[in-house]
Write a protein that holds these residues in place. Sequence first.
Motif, PDB file in Angstrom:
ATOM      1  N   ILE A 214       1.457  45.207  78.483  1.00 13.66           N
ATOM      2  CA  ILE A 214       1.164  45.933  79.718  1.00 13.66           C
ATOM      3  C   ILE A 214       1.113  47.429  79.439  1.00 13.66           C
ATOM      4  O   ILE A 214       2.090  48.018  78.964  1.00 13.66           O
ATOM      5  N   GLY A 215      -0.009  48.044  79.736  1.00 13.32           N
ATOM      6  CA  GLY A 215      -0.144  49.485  79.587  1.00 13.32           C
ATOM      7  C   GLY A 215       0.494  50.216  80.751  1.00 13.32           C
ATOM      8  O   GLY A 215       0.817  49.628  81.788  1.00 13.32           O
ATOM      9  N   ALA A 216       0.666  51.524  80.609  1.00 13.97           N
ATOM     10  CA  ALA A 216       1.302  52.326  81.658  1.00 13.97           C
ATOM     11  C   ALA A 216       0.475  52.362  82.934  1.00 13.97           C
ATOM     12  O   ALA A 216       1.001  52.687  84.006  1.00 13.97           O
ATOM     13  N   ASP A 217      -0.820  52.003  82.839  1.00 17.11           N
ATOM     14  CA  ASP A 217      -1.679  51.985  84.021  1.00 17.11           C
ATOM     15  C   ASP A 217      -1.727  50.617  84.691  1.00 17.11           C
ATOM     16  O   ASP A 217      -2.445  50.418  85.671  1.00 17.11           O
ATOM     17  N   PHE A 221      -3.546  44.659  77.640  1.00 17.24           N
ATOM     18  CA  PHE A 221      -4.320  44.912  76.431  1.00 17.24           C
ATOM     19  C   PHE A 221      -4.054  43.796  75.435  1.00 17.24           C
ATOM     20  O   PHE A 221      -2.958  43.237  75.384  1.00 17.24           O
ATOM     21  N   SER A 222      -5.065  43.474  74.631  1.00 20.92           N
ATOM     22  CA  SER A 222      -4.947  42.338  73.716  1.00 20.92           C
ATOM     23  C   SER A 222      -4.258  42.691  72.408  1.00 20.92           C
ATOM     24  O   SER A 222      -3.919  41.807  71.630  1.00 20.92           O
ATOM     25  N   CYS A 223      -4.019  43.990  72.153  1.00 25.21           N
ATOM     26  CA  CYS A 223      -3.378  44.410  70.909  1.00 25.21           C
ATOM     27  C   CYS A 223      -2.443  45.569  71.191  1.00 25.21           C
ATOM     28  O   CYS A 223      -2.825  46.525  71.891  1.00 25.21           O
ATOM     29  N   ILE A 224      -1.231  45.508  70.648  1.00 24.40           N
ATOM     30  CA  ILE A 224      -0.241  46.553  70.891  1.00 24.40           C
ATOM     31  C   ILE A 224      -0.673  47.885  70.285  1.00 24.40           C
ATOM     32  O   ILE A 224      -0.301  48.958  70.765  1.00 24.40           O
TER      33      ILE A 224
END
Length: 307
Positions: A214-217, A221-224
Amino acid sequence: MNDKTEKDVINFIRKIVLDKNPEYIYLNFIGGEPTLHTDKMIRIMAACNKLNKSFYFSAVSNGTFGNIKKIEELLHLGLNDYFITLDGAQKDHDKYRVYESGMGSFSTIIRNLKRIQEKFPEIKIKLNSNLNDDNKNHVTELLDVLEEKEIKYPLVFSKVISTANGKFDKTIEDNDSFWYIAHKQAIHRGYKFKPYGREINLACMMKQTNCYIIGADGFLFSCIEAVGMNEFRQAHINDYGSAMFEIIRSQAQNIGYAYDTCASCTFLPNCDGGCYYKRSHDDFKCPKTDFKNNGLMIIKEIFEVKS
Protein backbone atom coordinates in the motif's frame (compact mmCIF):
# COMPACT_ATOMS: atom_id res chain seq x y z
CA MET A 1 -0.14 9.59 4.13
CA ASN A 2 -2.99 11.95 4.93
CA ASP A 3 -5.70 11.31 7.51
CA LYS A 4 -8.28 10.15 4.96
CA THR A 5 -5.93 7.56 3.46
CA GLU A 6 -5.03 6.37 6.95
CA LYS A 7 -8.73 5.67 7.60
CA ASP A 8 -9.01 4.00 4.18
CA VAL A 9 -6.08 1.71 5.08
CA ILE A 10 -7.75 0.69 8.35
CA ASN A 11 -11.01 0.01 6.51
CA PHE A 12 -9.16 -1.98 3.82
CA ILE A 13 -7.49 -4.19 6.44
CA ARG A 14 -10.87 -4.70 8.12
CA LYS A 15 -12.41 -5.77 4.80
CA ILE A 16 -9.56 -8.21 4.12
CA VAL A 17 -9.99 -9.79 7.57
CA LEU A 18 -13.77 -10.13 7.23
CA ASP A 19 -13.57 -11.43 3.65
CA LYS A 20 -10.67 -13.88 3.90
CA ASN A 21 -10.75 -14.71 7.63
CA PRO A 22 -6.96 -15.25 7.72
CA GLU A 23 -5.35 -17.12 10.58
CA TYR A 24 -2.38 -14.78 10.55
CA ILE A 25 -1.68 -11.26 9.27
CA TYR A 26 1.82 -9.84 8.86
CA LEU A 27 1.83 -6.03 8.69
CA ASN A 28 5.07 -4.23 7.88
CA PHE A 29 5.60 -0.46 8.04
CA ILE A 30 8.14 0.85 5.55
CA GLY A 31 8.99 4.28 4.11
CA GLY A 32 10.62 6.69 3.83
CA GLU A 33 11.08 6.45 7.54
CA PRO A 34 7.98 5.09 9.29
CA THR A 35 9.12 6.06 12.79
CA LEU A 36 8.67 9.71 11.76
CA HIS A 37 4.95 8.90 11.70
CA THR A 38 4.53 6.87 14.87
CA ASP A 39 1.11 8.38 15.66
CA LYS A 40 -0.28 6.94 12.43
CA MET A 41 1.38 3.61 13.13
CA ILE A 42 -0.14 3.56 16.60
CA ARG A 43 -3.66 4.30 15.32
CA ILE A 44 -3.43 1.64 12.59
CA MET A 45 -2.06 -0.98 14.97
CA ALA A 46 -4.68 -0.19 17.64
CA ALA A 47 -7.45 -0.59 15.04
CA CYS A 48 -5.97 -3.89 13.87
CA ASN A 49 -5.80 -5.24 17.41
CA LYS A 50 -9.53 -4.60 17.82
CA LEU A 51 -10.21 -7.13 15.04
CA ASN A 52 -9.26 -9.99 17.38
CA LYS A 53 -6.97 -11.65 14.85
CA SER A 54 -3.34 -12.72 15.06
CA PHE A 55 -1.36 -9.72 13.81
CA TYR A 56 2.41 -9.64 13.60
CA PHE A 57 3.77 -6.10 13.27
CA SER A 58 7.22 -5.12 11.99
CA ALA A 59 8.95 -2.02 10.63
CA VAL A 60 11.83 -1.19 8.32
CA SER A 61 13.70 1.72 9.85
CA ASN A 62 16.91 3.70 9.46
CA GLY A 63 17.46 3.18 13.19
CA THR A 64 17.71 6.86 14.16
CA PHE A 65 14.35 6.82 16.03
CA GLY A 66 13.00 10.06 17.40
CA ASN A 67 11.54 9.10 20.75
CA ILE A 68 12.37 6.06 22.86
CA LYS A 69 8.98 6.39 24.63
CA LYS A 70 7.24 5.89 21.29
CA ILE A 71 9.16 2.66 20.83
CA GLU A 72 7.79 1.52 24.18
CA GLU A 73 4.23 2.41 23.09
CA LEU A 74 4.65 0.59 19.78
CA LEU A 75 6.02 -2.42 21.64
CA HIS A 76 2.96 -2.43 23.90
CA LEU A 77 0.74 -2.61 20.79
CA GLY A 78 2.73 -5.52 19.38
CA LEU A 79 5.54 -4.03 17.28
CA ASN A 80 8.61 -5.97 18.37
CA ASP A 81 10.38 -6.59 15.07
CA TYR A 82 12.60 -4.06 13.25
CA PHE A 83 14.76 -4.33 10.15
CA ILE A 84 17.47 -1.67 10.40
CA THR A 85 19.91 -0.70 7.67
CA LEU A 86 23.59 0.11 8.05
CA ASP A 87 25.27 1.03 4.78
CA GLY A 88 28.58 -0.42 5.87
CA ALA A 89 31.00 0.90 8.48
CA GLN A 90 30.83 4.52 9.62
CA LYS A 91 32.88 6.19 6.87
CA ASP A 92 30.77 4.49 4.19
CA HIS A 93 27.39 4.72 5.92
CA ASP A 94 27.77 8.44 6.64
CA LYS A 95 28.24 9.18 2.93
CA TYR A 96 24.67 8.16 2.20
CA ARG A 97 22.61 8.50 5.38
CA VAL A 98 22.88 12.01 6.76
CA TYR A 99 20.73 14.46 8.68
CA GLU A 100 19.66 17.77 7.15
CA SER A 101 22.65 19.31 8.92
CA GLY A 102 24.96 17.08 6.89
CA MET A 103 26.04 15.03 9.91
CA GLY A 104 26.14 11.27 9.44
CA SER A 105 23.77 8.98 11.34
CA PHE A 106 26.00 5.95 12.04
CA SER A 107 26.89 6.88 15.65
CA THR A 108 23.24 7.60 16.48
CA ILE A 109 22.13 4.21 15.15
CA ILE A 110 24.81 2.31 17.05
CA ARG A 111 23.87 4.16 20.25
CA ASN A 112 20.17 3.39 19.71
CA LEU A 113 20.87 -0.29 19.03
CA LYS A 114 22.78 -0.52 22.27
CA ARG A 115 19.99 1.20 24.24
CA ILE A 116 17.26 -1.00 22.77
CA GLN A 117 19.30 -4.14 23.33
CA GLU A 118 19.62 -3.24 27.01
CA LYS A 119 16.21 -1.67 27.69
CA PHE A 120 13.96 -3.76 25.42
CA PRO A 121 15.49 -7.24 25.08
CA GLU A 122 12.15 -8.57 23.78
CA ILE A 123 12.46 -6.46 20.62
CA LYS A 124 13.80 -8.43 17.66
CA ILE A 125 16.12 -6.49 15.38
CA LYS A 126 17.71 -7.68 12.15
CA LEU A 127 20.54 -5.61 10.73
CA ASN A 128 20.94 -5.23 7.00
CA SER A 129 24.07 -3.89 5.34
CA ASN A 130 23.61 -2.73 1.76
CA LEU A 131 26.64 -3.73 -0.30
CA ASN A 132 27.96 -1.44 -3.02
CA ASP A 133 31.28 -0.70 -4.66
CA ASP A 134 32.16 1.76 -1.90
CA ASN A 135 31.76 -0.54 1.08
CA LYS A 136 32.13 -4.10 -0.22
CA ASN A 137 35.80 -4.23 0.82
CA HIS A 138 35.11 -2.84 4.31
CA VAL A 139 32.84 -5.55 5.73
CA THR A 140 35.34 -6.47 8.43
CA GLU A 141 35.29 -2.86 9.71
CA LEU A 142 31.53 -3.06 10.28
CA LEU A 143 31.89 -6.45 11.98
CA ASP A 144 34.63 -5.00 14.22
CA VAL A 145 32.34 -2.18 15.41
CA LEU A 146 29.43 -4.51 16.14
CA GLU A 147 31.73 -6.85 18.03
CA GLU A 148 33.39 -4.02 19.97
CA LYS A 149 30.01 -2.53 20.98
CA GLU A 150 28.67 -6.01 21.81
CA ILE A 151 25.72 -5.57 19.48
CA LYS A 152 24.44 -9.09 18.98
CA TYR A 153 21.59 -8.70 16.53
CA PRO A 154 21.47 -10.94 13.40
CA LEU A 155 23.12 -9.50 10.32
CA VAL A 156 22.41 -9.94 6.61
CA PHE A 157 23.90 -8.33 3.52
CA SER A 158 21.96 -7.13 0.48
CA LYS A 159 22.99 -5.75 -2.88
CA VAL A 160 21.71 -2.26 -3.65
CA ILE A 161 19.12 -2.23 -6.44
CA SER A 162 19.07 0.69 -8.88
CA THR A 163 15.88 2.70 -9.30
CA ALA A 164 13.96 3.10 -12.54
CA ASN A 165 14.78 6.82 -12.54
CA GLY A 166 18.50 6.24 -12.73
CA LYS A 167 21.21 3.66 -12.20
CA PHE A 168 23.13 3.88 -8.94
CA ASP A 169 26.74 4.02 -10.17
CA LYS A 170 27.99 2.00 -7.19
CA THR A 171 25.75 -1.01 -7.84
CA ILE A 172 27.45 -4.41 -7.62
CA GLU A 173 26.87 -6.64 -10.63
CA ASP A 174 24.83 -9.83 -10.18
CA ASN A 175 27.86 -12.02 -10.84
CA ASP A 176 29.93 -10.23 -8.20
CA SER A 177 31.04 -12.59 -5.41
CA PHE A 178 31.10 -10.00 -2.59
CA TRP A 179 27.64 -10.97 -1.33
CA TYR A 180 29.04 -14.43 -0.67
CA ILE A 181 32.32 -13.14 0.77
CA ALA A 182 30.53 -10.77 3.18
CA HIS A 183 28.32 -13.51 4.59
CA LYS A 184 31.27 -15.87 4.87
CA GLN A 185 33.17 -13.30 6.93
CA ALA A 186 30.16 -12.82 9.22
CA ILE A 187 29.65 -16.57 9.67
CA HIS A 188 33.17 -17.05 10.92
CA ARG A 189 32.64 -14.22 13.41
CA GLY A 190 29.78 -16.23 14.88
CA TYR A 191 26.91 -14.14 13.52
CA LYS A 192 23.58 -15.83 12.89
CA PHE A 193 21.52 -14.76 9.89
CA LYS A 194 19.34 -15.97 7.06
CA PRO A 195 20.95 -14.92 3.78
CA TYR A 196 18.66 -14.38 0.83
CA GLY A 197 18.71 -13.29 -2.78
CA ARG A 198 16.19 -10.67 -3.83
CA GLU A 199 15.63 -12.29 -7.21
CA ILE A 200 14.34 -15.59 -5.81
CA ASN A 201 10.82 -16.01 -7.18
CA LEU A 202 9.24 -17.48 -4.05
CA ALA A 203 10.26 -14.41 -2.05
CA CYS A 204 8.79 -11.94 -4.57
CA MET A 205 5.75 -10.10 -3.21
CA MET A 206 4.53 -9.53 -6.76
CA LYS A 207 3.70 -13.24 -6.94
CA GLN A 208 1.87 -13.49 -3.63
CA THR A 209 -1.93 -13.53 -3.88
CA ASN A 210 -2.50 -12.34 -0.32
CA CYS A 211 0.23 -9.72 -0.23
CA TYR A 212 -0.76 -6.05 -0.52
CA ILE A 213 1.78 -3.23 -0.92
CA ILE A 214 0.00 0.00 0.00
CA GLY A 215 1.43 3.34 -1.06
CA ALA A 216 0.99 6.54 0.95
CA ASP A 217 -1.70 7.61 -1.54
CA GLY A 218 -3.79 4.47 -0.95
CA PHE A 219 -2.90 2.81 -4.25
CA LEU A 220 -1.58 -0.75 -4.31
CA PHE A 221 1.71 -1.47 -6.07
CA SER A 222 2.96 -4.80 -7.38
CA CYS A 223 6.58 -4.29 -6.24
CA ILE A 224 7.95 -2.81 -3.02
CA GLU A 225 10.84 -1.22 -4.95
CA ALA A 226 8.43 0.52 -7.35
CA VAL A 227 6.00 2.32 -5.04
CA GLY A 228 4.99 5.54 -6.79
CA MET A 229 5.76 4.27 -10.31
CA ASN A 230 2.71 4.29 -12.58
CA GLU A 231 3.66 1.13 -14.48
CA PHE A 232 3.57 -0.85 -11.22
CA ARG A 233 0.49 0.83 -9.80
CA GLN A 234 -2.60 -1.29 -9.27
CA ALA A 235 -6.08 -0.46 -8.03
CA HIS A 236 -6.89 1.80 -5.08
CA ILE A 237 -7.60 0.09 -1.77
CA ASN A 238 -11.14 1.52 -1.85
CA ASP A 239 -11.80 -0.60 -4.98
CA TYR A 240 -11.36 -3.85 -3.02
CA GLY A 241 -14.15 -6.29 -3.83
CA SER A 242 -14.72 -5.07 -7.39
CA ALA A 243 -14.10 -7.23 -10.46
CA MET A 244 -11.58 -4.73 -11.85
CA PHE A 245 -9.58 -4.90 -8.62
CA GLU A 246 -9.09 -8.66 -9.02
CA ILE A 247 -8.32 -8.41 -12.75
CA ILE A 248 -5.58 -5.82 -12.24
CA ARG A 249 -4.08 -7.81 -9.39
CA SER A 250 -3.99 -11.05 -11.38
CA GLN A 251 -2.19 -9.39 -14.30
CA ALA A 252 0.87 -8.71 -12.13
CA GLN A 253 0.87 -12.22 -10.68
CA ASN A 254 0.88 -13.84 -14.12
CA ILE A 255 3.94 -12.05 -15.49
CA GLY A 256 6.21 -14.64 -17.08
CA TYR A 257 9.95 -15.00 -17.22
CA ALA A 258 12.27 -12.80 -19.22
CA TYR A 259 13.26 -14.65 -22.37
CA ASP A 260 12.47 -17.88 -24.18
CA THR A 261 15.97 -19.10 -23.34
CA CYS A 262 14.94 -19.18 -19.66
CA ALA A 263 12.40 -21.93 -20.37
CA SER A 264 15.12 -24.57 -20.77
CA CYS A 265 17.09 -23.48 -17.70
CA THR A 266 17.02 -25.88 -14.76
CA PHE A 267 17.32 -22.93 -12.40
CA LEU A 268 14.09 -21.32 -13.66
CA PRO A 269 11.85 -22.40 -10.73
CA ASN A 270 14.08 -20.45 -8.34
CA CYS A 271 14.44 -17.16 -10.18
CA ASP A 272 11.63 -17.06 -12.81
CA GLY A 273 13.98 -15.22 -15.12
CA GLY A 274 15.24 -12.81 -12.49
CA CYS A 275 13.71 -9.76 -10.83
CA TYR A 276 10.94 -8.28 -13.01
CA TYR A 277 11.47 -4.82 -11.54
CA LYS A 278 15.17 -4.86 -12.41
CA ARG A 279 14.71 -6.16 -15.92
CA SER A 280 11.93 -3.65 -16.59
CA HIS A 281 14.42 -0.79 -16.58
CA ASP A 282 17.83 -2.42 -17.00
CA ASP A 283 19.59 -4.78 -19.36
CA PHE A 284 18.71 -8.37 -18.56
CA LYS A 285 21.46 -10.28 -16.78
CA CYS A 286 20.96 -13.92 -15.92
CA PRO A 287 21.45 -14.35 -12.14
CA LYS A 288 22.09 -18.08 -12.44
CA THR A 289 25.86 -17.87 -11.94
CA ASP A 290 25.53 -15.79 -8.81
CA PHE A 291 22.96 -18.11 -7.23
CA LYS A 292 24.74 -21.32 -8.13
CA ASN A 293 28.23 -20.25 -7.16
CA ASN A 294 27.44 -17.96 -4.24
CA GLY A 295 23.90 -18.59 -2.97
CA LEU A 296 24.37 -22.34 -2.71
CA MET A 297 27.92 -21.98 -1.40
CA ILE A 298 26.78 -19.80 1.48
CA ILE A 299 24.18 -22.42 2.48
CA LYS A 300 26.96 -25.02 2.47
CA GLU A 301 29.05 -22.71 4.69
CA ILE A 302 26.23 -22.40 7.24
CA PHE A 303 25.89 -26.15 7.62
CA GLU A 304 29.64 -26.62 7.89
CA VAL A 305 29.92 -24.07 10.70
CA LYS A 306 26.91 -25.45 12.60
CA SER A 307 28.19 -29.02 12.36
